[in-house]
Scaffold this motif. Structure first.
Motif, PDB file in Angstrom:
ATOM      1  N   ARG A 150      -3.510   0.125  -3.277  1.00 45.50           N
ATOM      2  CA  ARG A 150      -3.306  -1.427  -2.779  1.00 45.50           C
ATOM      3  C   ARG A 150      -4.087  -2.433  -3.133  1.00 45.50           C
ATOM      4  N   CYS A 162       6.407  -0.470  -2.338  1.00 47.02           N
ATOM      5  CA  CYS A 162       5.261  -0.631  -1.389  1.00 47.02           C
ATOM      6  C   CYS A 162       6.294   0.313   0.268  1.00 47.02           C
ATOM      7  N   GLU A 213       0.872  -1.187   0.035  1.00 47.83           N
ATOM      8  CA  GLU A 213       0.140  -0.001  -0.177  1.00 47.83           C
ATOM      9  C   GLU A 213       0.730   1.218  -0.015  1.00 47.83           C
ATOM     10  N   SER A 266      -4.223   6.697  -3.084  1.00 45.56           N
ATOM     11  CA  SER A 266      -3.684   5.715  -1.852  1.00 45.56           C
ATOM     12  C   SER A 266      -4.385   3.758  -2.816  1.00 45.56           C
ATOM     13  N   TRP A 291     -12.535   1.931  -0.581  1.00 49.19           N
ATOM     14  CA  TRP A 291     -11.369   1.181  -1.626  1.00 49.19           C
ATOM     15  C   TRP A 291     -12.455   0.485  -2.276  1.00 49.19           C
TER      16      TRP A 291
END
Length: 176
Positions: free
Chosen positions: A86, A149, A76, A84, A114
């Motif tokens: 993921r 990451c 993430e 953002s 999300w």
């Protein structure tokens, strides 16, 4: 004796061919993306394995779980402070030139939710990311490098703990 030398020479040549280039090495996942006209930066650093069925376009990519940062099983990071992203440790989907679809394992944070990115289409110098009901376009130049990451593209701005250090220093941008 002459036949023995020929046999040894033949075996040596066969061994050298097998070790040195008789079989071509499998390209990396990032190189495989380039074969379909995608930049490497749509995947983060840390892909340790992938499969690709050239006849159907079905693929899987596996990220190194230890590279995800903070011991998480997902990768993430934020991009330019506005999005953002993921990535699960296993990403699946199908690929054909200029088109990734049936994606699973990649999501974007929109407000507090999300949402899965289900499709990526290249249109000239732009990439269109679709979440099904909406899409957003980004210039391909944003994806020429692979993000890390935990810190994305801003890893040089982070102050990391060195082994044996007791405390971390925090630097606030634009403060004081």
């Amino acid at each position: 004796m002459l036949q023995h030398r020929r046999l040894v020479l033949l075996l040596a040549v066969a061994a050298a061919a097998a070790a040195g280039g008789g079989a071509s090495a499998k390209p990396t996942a990032y190189e495989a993306l380039a074969d379909y006209d995608f930049p490497p930066g749509i995947l983060p650093k840390g892909v340790v394995a992938y499969t690709l069925d050239n006849s159907t376009g079905a693929f899987t990519a596996t990220l190194d779980a230890s590279a995800s940062g903070a011991g998480k099983s997902v990768c993430e990071f934020s991009i330019q402070g506005s999005y953002s992203l993921r990535y699960q440790t296993k990403i699946t989907g199908k690929i054909k030139p200029d088109h990734l679809y049936n994606l699973q394992g990649v999501s974007v944070k929109v407000l507090f939710l999300w949402i899965n990115i289900v499709e990526v289409t290249r249109r000239g110098d732009n990439l269109e990311f679709s979440v099904g009901i909406a899409s957003a376009d980004f210039g391909i130049e944003n994806f020429l490098e692979c993000p890390n990451c935990g810190c994305g593209f801003d890893c040089n701005d982070l102050l990391m703990l060195k082994p044996g250090a007791a405390t971390a220093k925090l630097r606030l941008r634009g403060a004081f």
